[in-house]
Scaffold this motif. Structure first.
Motif, mmCIF file in Angstrom:
data_model
loop_
_atom_site.group_PDB
_atom_site.id
_atom_site.type_symbol
_atom_site.label_atom_id
_atom_site.label_comp_id
_atom_site.label_asym_id
_atom_site.label_seq_id
_atom_site.Cartn_x
_atom_site.Cartn_y
_atom_site.Cartn_z
ATOM 1 N N SER A 1 57.421 48.754 -3.436
ATOM 2 C CA SER A 1 58.807 49.154 -3.217
ATOM 3 C C SER A 1 59.115 49.370 -1.742
ATOM 4 O O SER A 1 60.246 49.699 -1.388
ATOM 5 C CB SER A 1 59.102 50.443 -3.995
ATOM 6 O OG SER A 1 58.265 51.501 -3.545
ATOM 7 N N ARG A 2 58.133 49.195 -0.879
ATOM 8 C CA ARG A 2 58.309 49.389 0.553
ATOM 9 C C ARG A 2 58.345 48.046 1.275
ATOM 10 O O ARG A 2 58.272 46.981 0.670
ATOM 11 C CB ARG A 2 57.188 50.277 1.124
ATOM 12 C CG ARG A 2 57.045 51.623 0.443
ATOM 13 C CD ARG A 2 58.329 52.418 0.476
ATOM 14 N NE ARG A 2 58.179 53.721 -0.133
ATOM 15 C CZ ARG A 2 59.193 54.446 -0.585
ATOM 16 N NH1 ARG A 2 60.430 53.981 -0.495
ATOM 17 N NH2 ARG A 2 58.988 55.631 -1.123
ATOM 18 N N VAL A 3 58.418 48.128 2.606
ATOM 19 C CA VAL A 3 58.477 46.939 3.450
ATOM 20 C C VAL A 3 57.298 46.967 4.411
ATOM 21 O O VAL A 3 56.966 48.015 4.973
ATOM 22 C CB VAL A 3 59.808 46.897 4.233
ATOM 23 C CG1 VAL A 3 59.797 45.791 5.275
ATOM 24 C CG2 VAL A 3 60.984 46.725 3.286
ATOM 25 N N ALA A 4 56.660 45.823 4.588
ATOM 26 C CA ALA A 4 55.570 45.694 5.555
ATOM 27 C C ALA A 4 55.946 44.615 6.563
ATOM 28 O O ALA A 4 56.717 43.696 6.258
ATOM 29 C CB ALA A 4 54.267 45.341 4.857
ATOM 30 N N LEU A 5 55.421 44.716 7.768
ATOM 31 C CA LEU A 5 55.659 43.681 8.761
ATOM 32 C C LEU A 5 54.947 42.405 8.349
ATOM 33 O O LEU A 5 53.819 42.442 7.850
ATOM 34 C CB LEU A 5 55.162 44.129 10.136
ATOM 35 C CG LEU A 5 55.851 45.342 10.754
ATOM 36 C CD1 LEU A 5 55.345 45.551 12.176
ATOM 37 C CD2 LEU A 5 57.366 45.183 10.752
ATOM 38 N N ALA A 6 55.609 41.280 8.548
ATOM 39 C CA ALA A 6 55.017 39.976 8.251
ATOM 40 C C ALA A 6 54.327 39.462 9.504
ATOM 41 O O ALA A 6 54.978 39.200 10.517
ATOM 42 C CB ALA A 6 56.092 38.990 7.791
ATOM 43 N N MET B 1 60.922 59.335 -0.156
ATOM 44 C CA MET B 1 60.675 59.132 1.266
ATOM 45 C C MET B 1 59.497 59.983 1.705
ATOM 46 O O MET B 1 59.372 61.135 1.330
ATOM 47 C CB MET B 1 61.926 59.541 2.063
ATOM 48 C CG MET B 1 61.747 59.362 3.564
ATOM 49 S SD MET B 1 63.240 59.805 4.451
ATOM 50 C CE MET B 1 63.279 61.538 4.148
ATOM 51 N N THR B 2 58.617 59.435 2.543
ATOM 52 C CA THR B 2 57.454 60.171 3.029
ATOM 53 C C THR B 2 57.816 60.929 4.288
ATOM 54 O O THR B 2 58.288 60.369 5.258
ATOM 55 C CB THR B 2 56.310 59.200 3.347
ATOM 56 O OG1 THR B 2 56.047 58.439 2.188
ATOM 57 C CG2 THR B 2 55.076 59.959 3.779
ATOM 58 N N THR B 3 57.610 62.220 4.286
ATOM 59 C CA THR B 3 57.859 63.037 5.470
ATOM 60 C C THR B 3 56.751 64.044 5.622
ATOM 61 O O THR B 3 55.974 64.289 4.716
ATOM 62 C CB THR B 3 59.194 63.804 5.363
ATOM 63 O OG1 THR B 3 59.136 64.666 4.221
ATOM 64 C CG2 THR B 3 60.364 62.861 5.214
ATOM 65 N N ASP C 1 62.403 51.557 5.539
ATOM 66 C CA ASP C 1 61.276 51.688 4.604
ATOM 67 C C ASP C 1 60.010 51.001 5.101
ATOM 68 O O ASP C 1 59.025 50.916 4.363
ATOM 69 C CB ASP C 1 61.650 51.103 3.238
ATOM 70 C CG ASP C 1 62.720 51.922 2.530
ATOM 71 O OD1 ASP C 1 62.963 53.062 2.960
ATOM 72 O OD2 ASP C 1 63.308 51.418 1.557
ATOM 73 N N THR C 2 60.017 50.486 6.327
ATOM 74 C CA THR C 2 58.850 49.782 6.849
ATOM 75 C C THR C 2 57.651 50.722 6.957
ATOM 76 O O THR C 2 57.761 51.822 7.497
ATOM 77 C CB THR C 2 59.152 49.192 8.239
ATOM 78 O OG1 THR C 2 60.317 48.363 8.158
ATOM 79 C CG2 THR C 2 57.983 48.363 8.740
ATOM 80 N N LEU C 3 56.507 50.287 6.465
ATOM 81 C CA LEU C 3 55.290 51.087 6.557
ATOM 82 C C LEU C 3 54.685 50.919 7.947
ATOM 83 O O LEU C 3 54.362 49.813 8.371
ATOM 84 C CB LEU C 3 54.289 50.649 5.476
ATOM 85 C CG LEU C 3 54.749 50.905 4.034
ATOM 86 C CD1 LEU C 3 53.744 50.323 3.042
ATOM 87 C CD2 LEU C 3 54.951 52.392 3.780
ATOM 88 N N VAL C 4 54.523 52.035 8.652
ATOM 89 C CA VAL C 4 54.046 52.020 10.029
ATOM 90 C C VAL C 4 53.042 53.154 10.223
ATOM 91 O O VAL C 4 52.821 53.978 9.339
ATOM 92 C CB VAL C 4 55.217 52.201 11.027
ATOM 93 C CG1 VAL C 4 56.243 51.097 10.875
ATOM 94 C CG2 VAL C 4 55.868 53.571 10.847
ATOM 95 N N THR C 5 52.463 53.192 11.415
ATOM 96 C CA THR C 5 51.681 54.348 11.842
ATOM 97 C C THR C 5 52.552 55.204 12.749
ATOM 98 O O THR C 5 53.029 54.729 13.786
ATOM 99 C CB THR C 5 50.413 53.914 12.594
ATOM 100 O OG1 THR C 5 49.531 53.236 11.698
ATOM 101 C CG2 THR C 5 49.687 55.140 13.156
ATOM 102 N N ASN D 1 61.365 55.645 8.796
ATOM 103 C CA ASN D 1 62.382 56.671 9.029
ATOM 104 C C ASN D 1 61.834 58.082 8.904
ATOM 105 O O ASN D 1 62.506 59.051 9.261
ATOM 106 C CB ASN D 1 63.599 56.473 8.116
ATOM 107 C CG ASN D 1 63.318 56.795 6.665
ATOM 108 O OD1 ASN D 1 62.168 56.798 6.216
ATOM 109 N ND2 ASN D 1 64.365 57.040 5.903
ATOM 110 N N ALA D 2 60.593 58.232 8.433
ATOM 111 C CA ALA D 2 59.986 59.558 8.370
ATOM 112 C C ALA D 2 59.711 60.109 9.761
ATOM 113 O O ALA D 2 59.613 61.323 9.944
ATOM 114 C CB ALA D 2 58.690 59.511 7.567
ATOM 115 N N ALA D 3 59.603 59.235 10.772
ATOM 116 C CA ALA D 3 59.334 59.707 12.139
ATOM 117 C C ALA D 3 60.458 60.603 12.626
ATOM 118 O O ALA D 3 60.219 61.616 13.287
ATOM 119 C CB ALA D 3 59.156 58.519 13.078
ATOM 120 N N PHE D 4 61.694 60.258 12.310
ATOM 121 C CA PHE D 4 62.836 61.054 12.749
ATOM 122 C C PHE D 4 62.857 62.409 12.054
ATOM 123 O O PHE D 4 63.444 63.372 12.555
ATOM 124 C CB PHE D 4 64.141 60.302 12.469
ATOM 125 C CG PHE D 4 65.344 60.847 13.191
ATOM 126 C CD1 PHE D 4 65.535 60.583 14.537
ATOM 127 C CD2 PHE D 4 66.291 61.622 12.534
ATOM 128 C CE1 PHE D 4 66.638 61.083 15.219
ATOM 129 C CE2 PHE D 4 67.395 62.128 13.200
ATOM 130 C CZ PHE D 4 67.571 61.855 14.547
#
Length: 539
Positions: A356-361, A1-3, A152-156, A177-180
Motif C-alpha cells: 500500500s506504500r510507494v518505493a523509489l524505482a 501513517m508512520t510517525t 507515502d514513499t518509503l525512505v530513511t 511525510n512522517a519526517a515533518f
C-alpha cells in the motif's frame, strides 16, 4: 501513517535582521516568540510554502522595474518568519560547483493559526506534510524542474533534532511525510524533512519553504484566482469520503477559475478521480502550479498590485535562515526571471507500488538525482550555463575518466559481500577497490546469494561516498540502510564481465541521466491545462 511518538520539532520565531548561515541557529530577534520553548530558545515557526518561489520571482522583477525596491524591502523584512537552522543535519551533501539551486517546497496541513477553519480537524492535530517537491533551478537559469515526492514513499529518515537538544535515531522504511511530523507537534518539523530529502537525493537543499492552508488560500486570492480543469464533476463526498451522502456539487467538469477555499479544495481532492491515489493528486497539483505560472506571466504586475502580493507572499510562508531577509528573497527571485514556461518541467520521482506504500524505482530515481546534480535536463541537455559542470564526464558522479582513473577512494571504508553463488567474487571486487584507494574493512557472503545486480548500500550521511563507490560498478544500485557503513553486495552482473575497473581498465558508471520514462511523463509549464490530470482509470 508512520510517525515517531515522543519527539517534538525545533522552534521558530520572526526574523527582522540578517540571519546566520544554514548550519547555525538564528539568534533571538524582535517579535514575540511563537510556539513552545525548549533548551533556552524561544520557539519560532509559521507554515509557508509551495507557491512562494514563483511569486517571489515575479515580485522581484516588478520591484526593480518600478523603482519601489526600498518600500517593498522594508515591508518584506518585517513579515519574514524562519525556522530553526540548528535542526539541519551536520553531515550534509557538499554544495558543489554549480550556480544552480535546489529549493524544497512543503505544503503543510497544520491546523494552527486558523487553518482548521479551512482544512477541518482539530487545531491540536499533528502537523503533516501534505505535499512536497524539490525545485531544481539549473545553473543556466533558463531551465527549472519541480520533482514531486509522494508522501507515502518509503525512505530513511536520518537523525533529527528534538526540543531537548538530542537527536533521534535514523528510521528506515518510513513514510516520507512522517519526517515533518517528527516531534508530534501541531507546527511540524521542516528541518527534518530537509534532512530527509538530502539523505534521499544526495543533493544539498539550498533553501526550504513551507506554506499552510491559510497562506495558500490567501496567495490564490491575491493573484485573482487560478485557472484549473476537472476531468469530471466533483461532489462534497469526493473531498470528504467519510460523508454518509454524496453531498453538493462543488466542481463542475471542465475549466474554471478557483481561489481561496475553492483552490485549496482543488489541490486536496484525492478520492473520486482516477484511482483515488496520492499519485493522481500530485498530477493535479502540478497542473495547478503550472497554471499559476501562466497567470502571473500573462497578467503582469502594477505598483498597486505589488504590495498586496508582497504582503501575502511573506506572511504566508516560513523559510530557512538562508532566505530570512528581503534582499536574499529578491536575489533568489531574480534568478528565475529568464525561465520560459516550456522549460519549466514538473515530474514525479520514479516510483513503484510496494504494497500500500510507494518505493523509489531504481535505477531511474538515482539517474534523475544524478542528472540534477550534473545540471542536465531530463531530455539530456547540458544546462550548466558554462559552470564547472559542463563536460560530459562531469555528468557522472566523481567525473571519472574512461579508464576509471578519476575515482579516488581515499578515506572511504567499504565492506564487500558476495551476493552470488560464484566463489571468490567478493575478494576480486575488494582487490579492485583497494587499487583505487578504498579501505576494504572485510569480505564475506551476503545473506542472499541471488543478487542479479550489484548493490551499494550506505548508512546515514554516506550517500555521496556511496556514489563514488558505485562509479566502479556498472549499473550498480544505491540502497540506503541504517547505521553509517558502506557495503558492496556484488551481483551476478559482475560475473558477466561488468567488473569494477582497476586503474587503466575501461569502466561504465552508475546511472547519470534521467530515464526516457521520466521525460515522457513530465508536464511543461505551457502544456494543455486539461491534459494528464490523474493516475489510473478515469483521469
Amino acid at each position: 501513517m508512520t510517525t515517531t511518538s515522543d519527539q517534538a520539532t525545533p522552534s521558530r520565531r520572526r526574523r527582522r535582521e540578517e540571519p546566520p548561515g544554514h548550519d547555525k541557529a538564528p539568534g533571538r530577534t524582535r517579535g514575540r516568540p511563537r510556539g513552545k520553548r525548549h533548551g533556552g530558545r524561544a520557539a519560532r515557526r509559521r507554515k509557508r510554502g509551495p507557491l512562494r518561489t514563483v511569486l517571489m520571482a515575479v515580485l522581484a522583477l516588478a520591484v526593480l522595474g518600478t523603482g519601489g525596491l526600498g518600500w517593498v524591502y522594508l515591508k518584506l523584512n518585517g513579515d519574514i518568519d524562519t525556522f530553526d537552522g540548528e535542526g539541519l543535519s551536520k553531515n550534509r551533501p557538499e554544495s558543489g560547483t554549480s550556480k544552480g539551486a535546489n529549493v524544497l517546497v512543503i505544503g503543510s496541513d497544520a491546523r494552527t493559526e486558523g487553518n482548521s477553519a479551512l482544512g477541518g480537524g482539530s487545531k491540536d492535530d499533528i502537523g503533516r506534510a501534505d505535499t512536497a517537491f524539490l525545485l531544481h533551478v539549473y545553473a543556466d537559469h533558463k531551465h527549472a524542474i519541480a520533482v514531486s515526492i509522494p508522501r507515502d514513499t518509503l525512505v530513511t529518515i536520518p537523525p533529527c533534532l528534538l526540543p531537548d537538544g538530542t537527536w533521534t535515531e535514523a528510521q528506515s522504511d518510513t513514510m516520507f511525510n512522517a519526517a515533518f511530523s517528527v516531534g508530534q507537534t501541531e507546527s511540524g518539523n521542516p528541518a527534518c524533512t530537509q534532512n530527509t530529502v538530502e539523505e534521499l537525493t544526495g543533493l544539498r537543499v539550498d533553501h526550504t519553504l513551507v506554506v499552510d492552508f491559510k497562506g495558500f488560500a490567501a496567495l490564490t486570492d491575491v493573484v485573482g484566482g487560478v485557472r484549473v480543469c476537472l476531468p469530471q464533476d466533483i461532489y462534497q463526498g469526493d473531498l470528504n469520503p467519510n460523508r454518509a451522502t454524496k453531498g453538493d456539487l462543488i466542481f463542475e467538469k471542465g475549466e474554471q477559475d478557483v481561489s481561496g477555499q475553492k483552490a485549496l479544495d482543488y489541490v486536496r481532492i484525492r478520492h473520486g478521480i482516477g484511482d483515488g491515489s496520492d499519485i493522481g493528486r500530485i498530477k493535479r497539483q502540478q497542473a495547478f502550479v503550472s497554471s499559476l505560472l501562466k497567470k502571473i506571466k500573462s497578467d503582469g504586475l502594477t505598483p498597486t498590485k505589488l504590495l498586496p502580493l508582497a504582503t501575502a507572499a511573506t506572511q504566508s510562508m516560513t523559510v530557512d535562515p538562508g532566505l530570512g531577509t528581503a534582499d536574499k528573497l529578491i536575489a533568489f527571485g531574480m534568478s528565475l526571471k529568464d525561465i520560459d514556461l516550456h522549460d519549466t518541467k514538473f515530474v514525479t520521482v520514479p516510483w513503484r507500488y510496494q504494497g500500500s506504500r510507494v518505493a523509489l524505482a531504481e535505477p531511474d530515481a538515482s539517474g534523475l538525482w544524478a542528472a540534477l546534480k550534473a545540471d542536465r535536463t531530463i531530455d539530456g541537455k547540458d544546462a550548466s550555463g558554462g559552470s564547472k559542470k559542463t563536460s560530459e564526464a562531469s555528468a557522472s558522479p566523481g567525473a571519472t575518466g574512461s579508464d576509471g582513473s578519476g575515482v579516488d577512494g581515499d578515506g572511504i571504508d567499504v565492506a564487500v559481500y558476495n551476493g552470488t553463488t560464484v566463489e571468490g567474487l567478493a575478494a576480486e571486487a575488494a582487490t579492485a577497490l583497494t587499487g583505487h584507494g578504498f579501505t576494504v574493512t572485510g569480505t564475506g557472503n551476503a545473506g542472499s546469494r541471488e543478487h542479479s545486480t550489484t548493490v551499494v548500500q550506505y548508512g546515514t550521511g554516506q550517500r555521496s561516498r556511496a556514489e563514488t563507490v558505485a562509479e566502479l560498478f556498472p549499473g550498480a544500485q544505491l540502497e540506503p540502510i541504517g547505521g553509517s557503513a558502506i557495503n558492496v553486495v556484488v551481483g551476478a552482473s559482475y560475473t558477466a564481465g561488468d567488473s569494477p575497473a582497476a586503474p587503466g581498465a575501461g569502466t561504465e558508471t552508475a546511472p547519470t541521466s534521467a530515464s526516457s520514462s521520466v521525460a515522457e511523463d513530465a508536464r511543461s509549464g505551457d502544456d494543455d491545462l486539461c491534459a494528464d490530470l490523474s493516475y489510473g482509470t478515469g483521469g
